[in-house]
Scaffold this motif. Structure first.
Motif, PDB file in Angstrom:
ATOM      1  N   LEU A  67       7.993  10.826 -80.450  1.00 22.27           N
ATOM      2  CA  LEU A  67       6.775  10.119 -80.818  1.00 22.27           C
ATOM      3  C   LEU A  67       6.711   8.772 -80.114  1.00 22.27           C
ATOM      4  CD1 LEU A  67       6.730  10.845 -84.673  1.00 22.27           C
ATOM      5  CD2 LEU A  67       5.315  11.925 -82.910  1.00 22.27           C
ATOM      6  N   ARG A  68       5.492   8.346 -79.749  1.00 21.73           N
ATOM      7  CA  ARG A  68       5.318   7.085 -79.041  1.00 21.73           C
ATOM      8  C   ARG A  68       5.208   5.900 -80.013  1.00 21.73           C
ATOM      9  NH1 ARG A  68       6.739  10.257 -75.710  1.00 21.73           N
ATOM     10  NH2 ARG A  68       5.800  10.612 -73.662  1.00 21.73           N
ATOM     11  N   ARG A 289       2.738  10.178 -68.733  1.00 22.22           N
ATOM     12  CA  ARG A 289       2.673  10.628 -70.121  1.00 22.22           C
ATOM     13  C   ARG A 289       3.995  11.252 -70.552  1.00 22.22           C
ATOM     14  NH1 ARG A 289      -2.695  11.284 -68.276  1.00 22.22           N
ATOM     15  NH2 ARG A 289      -4.332  10.785 -69.805  1.00 22.22           N
ATOM     16  N   ASN A 333      -1.570   6.311 -73.228  1.00 23.98           N
ATOM     17  CA  ASN A 333      -0.428   6.396 -74.133  1.00 23.98           C
ATOM     18  C   ASN A 333      -0.633   5.632 -75.435  1.00 23.98           C
ATOM     19  OD1 ASN A 333       1.137   8.124 -72.566  1.00 23.98           O
ATOM     20  ND2 ASN A 333       1.930   6.437 -71.335  1.00 23.98           N
ATOM     21  N   SER A 336      -2.751   9.283 -79.759  1.00 23.50           N
ATOM     22  CA  SER A 336      -2.025  10.496 -80.136  1.00 23.50           C
ATOM     23  C   SER A 336      -2.961  11.401 -80.921  1.00 23.50           C
ATOM     24  CB  SER A 336      -0.804  10.160 -81.003  1.00 23.50           C
ATOM     25  OG  SER A 336       0.073   9.267 -80.349  1.00 23.50           O
ATOM     26  N   GLU A 430       0.972  13.817 -77.632  1.00 18.33           N
ATOM     27  CA  GLU A 430       0.988  12.433 -77.158  1.00 18.33           C
ATOM     28  C   GLU A 430       0.191  12.299 -75.858  1.00 18.33           C
ATOM     29  OE1 GLU A 430       1.828  10.010 -78.766  1.00 18.33           O
ATOM     30  OE2 GLU A 430       3.473  10.450 -80.136  1.00 18.33           O
TER      31      GLU A 430
END
Length: 484
Positions: A67-68, A289, A333, A336, A430
């Protein structure tokens, strides 16, 4: 006859040796190269109530995407409060990207414009406007949308494949216009004699993440071909118009080195128009990404451009203002998509395991269109630590609704290593901030448009709904039966 017999014997001998070699090699090749999921025995999946090919743990958890900016808890909160699929944007990441764009190296002034086609939600437009970004619009409708969101018309630049019918009204509102063809330039100068105008040129070279995102060179229709600069000058002079802006844009996900070369070529175009005050070099900065993809560092790529502007000033005495138009860089980015795994199916031993999302090309079209790669992160209800290989597909009745195509090849099915999943788990797509909500194939199979949420602050993680889910009835509300 004797010669034919000898030839036949030679062929038979060669064939026998080849078959023997194949019988020796093929089992060994298969044992080394065949994915385990293709040869694994079937196992009964009690939870699914079905027979499923084993999805082997052939990679470490550290090798999969993560997860970002969301946490598993926050993703579950979004799903519980808003439902799935839902886009989530990080205000903090949007702000950080905007500040980097506004710090782009420049010699004599900078205007950074957000290419709003990437993510045109009003909340995003307002945030960027408050931070000091201007807007790049690609249609008259985008101009109207930006103005409705509170963007001053004087902060909007229009570069469009199609002139809008209400161009006169938009120009009178105060927008800037870049003519993107000789015909557009003629129509603009005839309609607005004596006004300032910009011209978008095709510099003769392009670069993009894929062939479909390359908008420069002889195969691209965007902009006036660079060799027609003299004709452009004649058209402008005929109507007393001043060409004050030169604009070039070579593609999305472009090679930084190519982008820098084009900046030099664009400056050469400026030499042909002595009244030019602004050079707009577009955007298209590469954004990674996937975890193994690199991103463009604006502070690095901009330094040679700054030096080129300074050299141009030394040679001509003209200090040009720089404009840039990032889109993907600002939002990719920072977005999500929270989805749910609504089914898992298998094609048995020697086949594949498929995760079916309650989303797909209706929210993220890029994989189906370009073979684009997006990180896919399982958010399991129960962590097992197991890793498995899946083909991830969307919910549309469309074989092209594929979330895991081969890179750059939307026609080829590929697999992705992810945390082992079960029906009902979440899957976060994402890198969904750019060209996802904006470019979705919404309403295909009559799926409603997905909602959008802003994660307001990473410290307190408050959520704000910035677009509600589309009511089902809205899909057909414009369908009528009227005589014309």
């Amino acid at each position: 006859a004797g010669q034919i017999s000898r030839r036949t014997r030679r062929i038979m001998t060669m064939w026998t040796r080849a078959v023997g070699l194949l019988c020796f090699v093929l089992p060994r090749v298969a044992s080394f190269t065949a994915p385990k999921s293709f040869t694994a025995p079937l196992r009964a999946n009690v939870r699914l109530g079905m027979v499923q090919a084993d999805a082997p743990p052939v990679a470490e958890a550290a090798d999969i995407e993560s997860l970002r900016f969301l946490t598993p808890e926050k993703a579950r909160e979004v799903a519980a409060k808003v439902g799935t699929p839902t886009y989530v944007y990080s205000e903090a990441m949007l702000t950080d990207a905007a500040k980097k764009a506004l710090a782009f190296p420049n010699a004599y002034g900078l205007t950074a414009r957000f290419a709003m086609k990437a993510c045109p939600n009003a909340a995003v437009l307002k945030l960027f406007t408050d931070l000091g970004l201007h807007i790049d619009a690609s249609s008259g409708f985008e101009v109207r949308r930006a103005v409705a969101a509170g963007v001053p018309a004087s902060h909007i630049s229009l570069s469009s494949q199609e002139f809008p019918d209400d161009l006169k009204e938009l120009v009178e509102m105060g927008i800037e216009v870049n003519a993107c063809s000789l015909s557009q330039l003629e129509r603009y100068c005839e309609a607005f004699p004596g006004r300032q105008v910009g011209i978008r040129f095709n510099p003769g070279m392009g670069s993009g993440g894929t062939g479909k995102t390359n908008v420069g060179g002889p195969d691209a229709s965007f902009g006036v071909w660079h060799e027609w600069a003299p004709q452009c000058a004649e058209v402008a002079a005929k109507n007393g118009n001043k060409v004050v802006r030169i604009h070039t844009h070579i593609g999305s996900g472009s090679d930084p080195e190519v982008w820098q070369r084009v900046s030099t070529m664009s400056l050469d175009l400026c030499r042909k128009f002595p009244e030019v005050e602004i050079l707009n070099l577009g955007g298209g900065y590469k954004v990674g990404r996937m975890k193994d993809e690199a991103s463009t560092d604006l502070s690095v790529v901009g330094k040679p451009v700054q030096a080129n502007f300074e050299k141009f000033a030394e040679e001509t005495g003209r200090k040009l203002r720089l404009e840039i138009e990032p889109g993907t860089f600002l939002v990719a980015n920072a977005g999500s998509l929270v989805t749910k795994i609504q089914d898992i199916v298998s094609t048995g031993a020697g086949g594949r395991n498929f995760l079916k999302l309650d989303s797909g090309m209706t929210e993220v079209l890029r994989p189906s269109l370009y073979g684009a790669q997006h990180p896919l992160v399982t958010v399991p209800a129960t962590e097992t630590g197991n890793v498995a290989s899946y083909v991830v597909v969307g919910h549309c009745c469309e074989s092209g609704d594929l979330m895991t195509p081969a890179s750059g090849d939307p026609e080829t099915v590929d697999e992705r290593m992810m945390q082992e999943a079960q029906i009902g788990d979440l899957c976060v797509v994402e890198g969904s901030g750019a060209y996802c909500s904006a470019m979705s194939s919404k309403n295909y199979n009559s799926f409603p448009e997905a909602p959008e949420v802003m994660l307001m602050d990473l410290s307190d993680s408050s959520l704000r709904l910035i677009r509600a889910k589309q009511p089902l009835e809205q899909i057909w509300q414009n369908e009528v039966n009227e005589a014309l």
